[in-house]
Design a protein around this motif. Structure first.
Motif, PDB file in Angstrom:
ATOM      1  N   THR A  10      65.032 105.820  39.478  1.00 47.86           N
ATOM      2  CA  THR A  10      64.553 106.971  38.715  1.00 47.86           C
ATOM      3  C   THR A  10      65.386 108.205  39.022  1.00 47.86           C
ATOM      4  O   THR A  10      65.732 108.971  38.110  1.00 47.86           O
ATOM      5  CB  THR A  10      63.070 107.246  39.024  1.00 47.86           C
ATOM      6  N   LEU A  33      64.877 113.725  27.017  1.00 48.76           N
ATOM      7  CA  LEU A  33      64.379 112.437  27.498  1.00 48.76           C
ATOM      8  C   LEU A  33      63.391 111.797  26.524  1.00 48.76           C
ATOM      9  O   LEU A  33      62.995 110.651  26.711  1.00 48.76           O
ATOM     10  CB  LEU A  33      63.723 112.602  28.868  1.00 48.76           C
ATOM     11  N   MET A  35      60.299 112.921  25.883  1.00 47.28           N
ATOM     12  CA  MET A  35      58.935 113.014  26.389  1.00 47.28           C
ATOM     13  C   MET A  35      58.215 114.245  25.857  1.00 47.28           C
ATOM     14  O   MET A  35      57.183 114.637  26.387  1.00 47.28           O
ATOM     15  CB  MET A  35      58.945 113.019  27.914  1.00 47.28           C
ATOM     16  N   LEU A  51      54.450 111.092  21.512  1.00 46.08           N
ATOM     17  CA  LEU A  51      55.772 111.366  22.051  1.00 46.08           C
ATOM     18  C   LEU A  51      56.825 111.129  20.982  1.00 46.08           C
ATOM     19  O   LEU A  51      56.697 110.226  20.163  1.00 46.08           O
ATOM     20  CB  LEU A  51      56.066 110.464  23.244  1.00 46.08           C
ATOM     21  N   LYS A  53      59.903 110.138  21.581  1.00 45.89           N
ATOM     22  CA  LYS A  53      60.655 108.945  21.998  1.00 45.89           C
ATOM     23  C   LYS A  53      62.082 108.952  21.464  1.00 45.89           C
ATOM     24  O   LYS A  53      62.628 107.925  21.110  1.00 45.89           O
ATOM     25  CB  LYS A  53      59.936 107.663  21.584  1.00 45.89           C
ATOM     26  N   SER A  57      65.065 105.200  26.434  1.00 44.45           N
ATOM     27  CA  SER A  57      63.805 104.498  26.675  1.00 44.45           C
ATOM     28  C   SER A  57      63.694 104.009  28.115  1.00 44.45           C
ATOM     29  O   SER A  57      62.597 103.974  28.683  1.00 44.45           O
ATOM     30  CB  SER A  57      63.653 103.327  25.705  1.00 44.45           C
ATOM     31  N   ARG A  60      62.504 106.868  30.256  1.00 46.07           N
ATOM     32  CA  ARG A  60      61.063 107.080  30.055  1.00 46.07           C
ATOM     33  C   ARG A  60      60.250 106.031  30.800  1.00 46.07           C
ATOM     34  O   ARG A  60      59.224 106.341  31.406  1.00 46.07           O
ATOM     35  CB  ARG A  60      60.714 107.049  28.570  1.00 46.07           C
ATOM     36  N   ARG A  61      60.694 104.786  30.769  1.00 45.02           N
ATOM     37  CA  ARG A  61      59.978 103.708  31.476  1.00 45.02           C
ATOM     38  C   ARG A  61      59.978 103.989  32.975  1.00 45.02           C
ATOM     39  O   ARG A  61      58.938 103.875  33.637  1.00 45.02           O
ATOM     40  CB  ARG A  61      60.618 102.359  31.190  1.00 45.02           C
ATOM     41  N   LEU A  63      60.271 106.841  34.449  1.00 46.32           N
ATOM     42  CA  LEU A  63      59.448 108.014  34.740  1.00 46.32           C
ATOM     43  C   LEU A  63      57.958 107.674  34.698  1.00 46.32           C
ATOM     44  O   LEU A  63      57.178 108.202  35.489  1.00 46.32           O
ATOM     45  CB  LEU A  63      59.774 109.140  33.769  1.00 46.32           C
ATOM     46  N   CYS A  64      57.562 106.794  33.795  1.00 48.87           N
ATOM     47  CA  CYS A  64      56.157 106.373  33.767  1.00 48.87           C
ATOM     48  C   CYS A  64      55.817 105.566  35.018  1.00 48.87           C
ATOM     49  O   CYS A  64      54.727 105.711  35.585  1.00 48.87           O
ATOM     50  CB  CYS A  64      55.871 105.576  32.502  1.00 48.87           C
ATOM     51  N   VAL A  95      51.496 110.230  31.357  1.00 42.75           N
ATOM     52  CA  VAL A  95      52.600 110.890  30.659  1.00 42.75           C
ATOM     53  C   VAL A  95      52.672 112.360  31.066  1.00 42.75           C
ATOM     54  O   VAL A  95      53.763 112.896  31.301  1.00 42.75           O
ATOM     55  CB  VAL A  95      52.459 110.741  29.132  1.00 42.75           C
ATOM     56  N   ARG A  99      55.826 114.071  32.922  1.00 38.84           N
ATOM     57  CA  ARG A  99      56.476 115.295  32.442  1.00 38.84           C
ATOM     58  C   ARG A  99      56.549 116.344  33.558  1.00 38.84           C
ATOM     59  O   ARG A  99      57.536 117.055  33.678  1.00 38.84           O
ATOM     60  CB  ARG A  99      55.726 115.854  31.242  1.00 38.84           C
TER      61      ARG A  99
END
Length: 121
Positions: A10, A33, A35, A51, A53, A57, A60-61, A63-64, A95, A99
């Protein structure tokens, strides 16, 4: 990497995304990103919020996943629970937490400083 929930992958993804552009503020970085929230309102009609998006991707994955790990830490557990208590779904709360992590990471990279966590409340 000192940021709760953020591991090697990450951190690398955030640094690489940060180096790809010249962002004026954290909102621009969040939007890069993908988000950021897309609002579909018209007149008195309140539409869905989702989002955009538009960004990477995989970032984002990651970060989640970082948000899922961070919610277990003392620093972020109360923040996450407060969003759940407000009636948000778990995905929405994650989410929002992701963020927040992005904004903190942006500030650290922009200013070139080390992470100094505030005491857990």
């Amino acid at each position: 990497k000192a940021l709760e929930g953020v591991g090697d992958l990450t951190a690398y993804a955030l640094v690489m995304a940060f180096l790809r552009g010249d962002f004026r503020n954290s909102d621009a970085f969040v939007a890069f990103l993908g988000m950021d929230v897309h609002v579909r309102d018209s007149g008195t009609k309140t539409g869905k919020r989702k989002l955009t998006k538009k960004g990477d991707s995989e970032a984002r994955r990651l970060l989640c996943c970082a948000a899922m790990a961070a919610r277990r830490s003392k620093r972020w557990a109360g923040v996450y629970q407060a969003y759940l208590d407000r009636g948000l779904a778990t995905t929405q709360a994650l989410v929002i937490l992701a963020r927040k992590l992005v904004r903190i990471a942006f500030a650290l990279m922009k200013n070139g400083t080390d992470y100094q966590p505030a005491p857990a409340s």
